[in-house]
Design a protein around this motif. Structure first.
Motif, PDB file in Angstrom:
ATOM      1  N   PHE A 189      59.854 -29.698 -36.631  1.00  0.00           N
ATOM      2  CA  PHE A 189      59.121 -28.478 -36.896  1.00  0.00           C
ATOM      3  C   PHE A 189      57.607 -28.657 -36.939  1.00  0.00           C
ATOM      4  CE2 PHE A 189      63.177 -28.620 -39.194  1.00  0.00           C
ATOM      5  CZ  PHE A 189      63.850 -27.640 -38.478  1.00  0.00           C
ATOM      6  N   SER A 190      57.119 -29.856 -36.759  1.00  0.00           N
ATOM      7  CA  SER A 190      55.703 -30.122 -36.882  1.00  0.00           C
ATOM      8  C   SER A 190      54.934 -29.495 -35.717  1.00  0.00           C
ATOM      9  CB  SER A 190      55.460 -31.634 -36.944  1.00  0.00           C
ATOM     10  OG  SER A 190      54.158 -31.907 -37.383  1.00  0.00           O
ATOM     11  N   LEU A 191      53.766 -28.922 -36.011  1.00  0.00           N
ATOM     12  CA  LEU A 191      53.003 -28.150 -35.039  1.00  0.00           C
ATOM     13  C   LEU A 191      52.530 -28.945 -33.826  1.00  0.00           C
ATOM     14  CD1 LEU A 191      50.744 -25.980 -37.375  1.00  0.00           C
ATOM     15  CD2 LEU A 191      52.729 -25.235 -36.041  1.00  0.00           C
ATOM     16  N   GLU A 192      52.401 -30.258 -33.934  1.00  0.00           N
ATOM     17  CA  GLU A 192      51.877 -31.026 -32.807  1.00  0.00           C
ATOM     18  C   GLU A 192      52.919 -31.287 -31.728  1.00  0.00           C
ATOM     19  OE1 GLU A 192      53.778 -34.317 -35.087  1.00  0.00           O
ATOM     20  OE2 GLU A 192      52.803 -32.436 -35.586  1.00  0.00           O
ATOM     21  N   SER A 193      54.167 -30.932 -31.955  1.00  0.00           N
ATOM     22  CA  SER A 193      55.245 -31.235 -31.002  1.00  0.00           C
ATOM     23  C   SER A 193      54.900 -30.896 -29.554  1.00  0.00           C
ATOM     24  CB  SER A 193      56.543 -30.536 -31.409  1.00  0.00           C
ATOM     25  OG  SER A 193      57.087 -31.182 -32.535  1.00  0.00           O
ATOM     26  N   PRO A 194      54.354 -29.728 -29.238  1.00  0.00           N
ATOM     27  CA  PRO A 194      54.064 -29.426 -27.833  1.00  0.00           C
ATOM     28  C   PRO A 194      52.774 -30.060 -27.292  1.00  0.00           C
ATOM     29  CG  PRO A 194      53.833 -27.439 -29.186  1.00  0.00           C
ATOM     30  CD  PRO A 194      54.233 -28.549 -30.086  1.00  0.00           C
ATOM     31  N   GLU A 195      52.032 -30.785 -28.121  1.00  0.00           N
ATOM     32  CA  GLU A 195      50.727 -31.314 -27.734  1.00  0.00           C
ATOM     33  C   GLU A 195      50.784 -32.669 -27.015  1.00  0.00           C
ATOM     34  OE1 GLU A 195      47.767 -29.600 -28.205  1.00  0.00           O
ATOM     35  OE2 GLU A 195      49.105 -27.982 -28.834  1.00  0.00           O
ATOM     36  N   GLY A 196      51.961 -33.280 -26.913  1.00  0.00           N
ATOM     37  CA  GLY A 196      52.058 -34.588 -26.271  1.00  0.00           C
ATOM     38  C   GLY A 196      51.631 -35.736 -27.179  1.00  0.00           C
ATOM     39  N   MET A 197      51.397 -35.438 -28.439  1.00  0.00           N
ATOM     40  CA  MET A 197      51.032 -36.426 -29.449  1.00  0.00           C
ATOM     41  C   MET A 197      51.927 -36.179 -30.653  1.00  0.00           C
ATOM     42  SD  MET A 197      48.497 -38.083 -28.068  1.00  0.00           S
ATOM     43  CE  MET A 197      47.576 -38.941 -29.316  1.00  0.00           C
ATOM     44  N   ARG A 198      52.065 -37.215 -31.487  1.00  0.00           N
ATOM     45  CA  ARG A 198      52.802 -37.010 -32.738  1.00  0.00           C
ATOM     46  C   ARG A 198      52.074 -37.745 -33.851  1.00  0.00           C
ATOM     47  NH1 ARG A 198      56.279 -41.237 -34.165  1.00  0.00           N
ATOM     48  NH2 ARG A 198      56.430 -42.826 -32.568  1.00  0.00           N
ATOM     49  N   PHE A 199      52.123 -37.168 -35.034  1.00  0.00           N
ATOM     50  CA  PHE A 199      51.515 -37.810 -36.195  1.00  0.00           C
ATOM     51  C   PHE A 199      52.363 -39.003 -36.604  1.00  0.00           C
ATOM     52  CE2 PHE A 199      49.674 -33.529 -36.658  1.00  0.00           C
ATOM     53  CZ  PHE A 199      48.337 -33.884 -36.713  1.00  0.00           C
ATOM     54  N   LEU A 200      51.682 -40.016 -37.105  1.00  0.00           N
ATOM     55  CA  LEU A 200      52.339 -41.249 -37.531  1.00  0.00           C
ATOM     56  C   LEU A 200      51.691 -41.712 -38.830  1.00  0.00           C
ATOM     57  CD1 LEU A 200      54.250 -43.670 -36.697  1.00  0.00           C
ATOM     58  CD2 LEU A 200      52.186 -44.724 -35.762  1.00  0.00           C
ATOM     59  N   SER A 201      52.502 -42.110 -39.782  1.00  0.00           N
ATOM     60  CA  SER A 201      51.986 -42.672 -41.036  1.00  0.00           C
ATOM     61  C   SER A 201      51.867 -44.176 -40.896  1.00  0.00           C
ATOM     62  CB  SER A 201      52.950 -42.395 -42.195  1.00  0.00           C
ATOM     63  OG  SER A 201      53.042 -41.030 -42.419  1.00  0.00           O
ATOM     64  N   ARG A 202      50.718 -44.666 -41.265  1.00  0.00           N
ATOM     65  CA  ARG A 202      50.521 -46.098 -41.406  1.00  0.00           C
ATOM     66  C   ARG A 202      50.153 -46.290 -42.869  1.00  0.00           C
ATOM     67  NH1 ARG A 202      50.239 -48.063 -36.122  1.00  0.00           N
ATOM     68  NH2 ARG A 202      49.465 -46.600 -34.586  1.00  0.00           N
ATOM     69  N   ALA A 203      50.148 -47.508 -43.345  1.00  0.00           N
ATOM     70  CA  ALA A 203      49.852 -47.708 -44.757  1.00  0.00           C
ATOM     71  C   ALA A 203      49.145 -49.031 -44.986  1.00  0.00           C
ATOM     72  CB  ALA A 203      51.130 -47.659 -45.584  1.00  0.00           C
ATOM     73  N   ARG A 204      48.324 -49.027 -46.011  1.00  0.00           N
ATOM     74  CA  ARG A 204      47.651 -50.240 -46.472  1.00  0.00           C
ATOM     75  C   ARG A 204      48.051 -50.431 -47.931  1.00  0.00           C
ATOM     76  NH1 ARG A 204      43.445 -51.566 -49.812  1.00  0.00           N
ATOM     77  NH2 ARG A 204      42.788 -49.437 -50.164  1.00  0.00           N
ATOM     78  N   ALA A 205      48.534 -51.606 -48.261  1.00  0.00           N
ATOM     79  CA  ALA A 205      48.895 -51.879 -49.651  1.00  0.00           C
ATOM     80  C   ALA A 205      47.627 -52.001 -50.494  1.00  0.00           C
ATOM     81  CB  ALA A 205      49.713 -53.159 -49.749  1.00  0.00           C
ATOM     82  N   PHE A 206      47.626 -51.349 -51.637  1.00  0.00           N
ATOM     83  CA  PHE A 206      46.499 -51.469 -52.559  1.00  0.00           C
ATOM     84  C   PHE A 206      46.512 -52.847 -53.203  1.00  0.00           C
ATOM     85  CE2 PHE A 206      46.976 -46.706 -52.971  1.00  0.00           C
ATOM     86  CZ  PHE A 206      45.775 -46.400 -52.344  1.00  0.00           C
ATOM     87  N   SER A 207      45.341 -53.337 -53.538  1.00  0.00           N
ATOM     88  CA  SER A 207      45.226 -54.599 -54.263  1.00  0.00           C
ATOM     89  C   SER A 207      45.684 -54.373 -55.707  1.00  0.00           C
ATOM     90  CB  SER A 207      43.768 -55.076 -54.258  1.00  0.00           C
ATOM     91  OG  SER A 207      42.985 -54.220 -55.076  1.00  0.00           O
ATOM     92  N   PRO A 208      45.965 -55.441 -56.456  1.00  0.00           N
ATOM     93  CA  PRO A 208      46.327 -55.265 -57.871  1.00  0.00           C
ATOM     94  C   PRO A 208      45.242 -54.495 -58.654  1.00  0.00           C
ATOM     95  CG  PRO A 208      46.926 -57.465 -57.162  1.00  0.00           C
ATOM     96  CD  PRO A 208      46.138 -56.847 -56.029  1.00  0.00           C
ATOM     97  N   ALA A 209      43.977 -54.768 -58.387  1.00  0.00           N
ATOM     98  CA  ALA A 209      42.898 -54.057 -59.090  1.00  0.00           C
ATOM     99  C   ALA A 209      42.905 -52.567 -58.739  1.00  0.00           C
ATOM    100  CB  ALA A 209      41.544 -54.676 -58.753  1.00  0.00           C
TER     101      ALA A 209
END
Length: 180
Positions: free
Chosen positions: A113-133
């Motif tokens: 159902f995401s709006l970008e479906s017809p745009e030829g691109m898709r959203f992707l989640s990437r992640a960075r782990a936070f440091s202990p601080a």
């Protein structure tokens, strides 16, 4: 005690912001929700603002300011089409709270159902782990949940840039290139 501001829980690549600007021009104000499974797995989903019902315990990861370019900050939050709140379910947040979500786009057609479906691109989640601080700083902060949002609570402006040129600039892979 360290008085440094805690890191933001959300960043986006220039490409993701550009796609959101284009989608906003077509659909008006937008919102996003980080899916916790089902249909598109764990894909970030983009909707016209108000088309997805945010639950009382959904957690606001941040509000993307679409006026920003890579490395830029502004002192105030935008309104309307320039503000894209990004949510995650409360239970999913508990699993991901130790990471900074980096919203990116890749070629391909997402499904669902995401709006970008017809745009030829898709959203992707990437992640960075936070440091202990960073985790310690974030643990001391109250998160904004859907119920608080409905009551008018909004996040304070951040001095940390929200937009990065590429995902690797926010979550470098050991041994790979990084921005200077």
């Amino acid at each position: 005690m360290d008085t440094a501001q805690a890191p933001g829980r959300l960043r986006a690549t220039v490409a993701a912001v550009e796609l959101l600007r284009r989608l906003g021009g077509i659909h008006g104000a937008l919102m996003m929700h980080q899916s916790g499974g089902c249909c598109d797995g764990s894909a970030p989903m983009c909707y016209p603002d108000g088309d997805f019902i945010v639950g009382d315990q959904d957690v606001l990861l941040g509000v993307l300011d679409l006026r920003l370019g890579a490395g830029e900050t502004l002192p105030t939050r935008p309104e309307g089409i320039d503000a894209v709140p990004v949510w995650i379910s409360g239970t999913q947040f508990e699993l991901w709270k130790h990471t900074q979500l980096v919203l990116d786009v890749v070629p391909g057609r997402g499904s669902g159902f995401s709006l970008e479906s017809p745009e030829g691109m898709r959203f992707l989640s990437r992640a960075r782990a936070f440091s202990p601080a960073e985790n310690a700083q974030l643990a001391a902060e109250d998160v904004i949940v859907g119920q608080k949002w409905e009551q008018g609570v909004r996040p304070a402006p951040s001095s940390e840039p929200q937009v990065v040129a590429e995902a690797v600039d926010a979550c470098p892979v050991p041994g790979s290139r990084t921005s200077s």
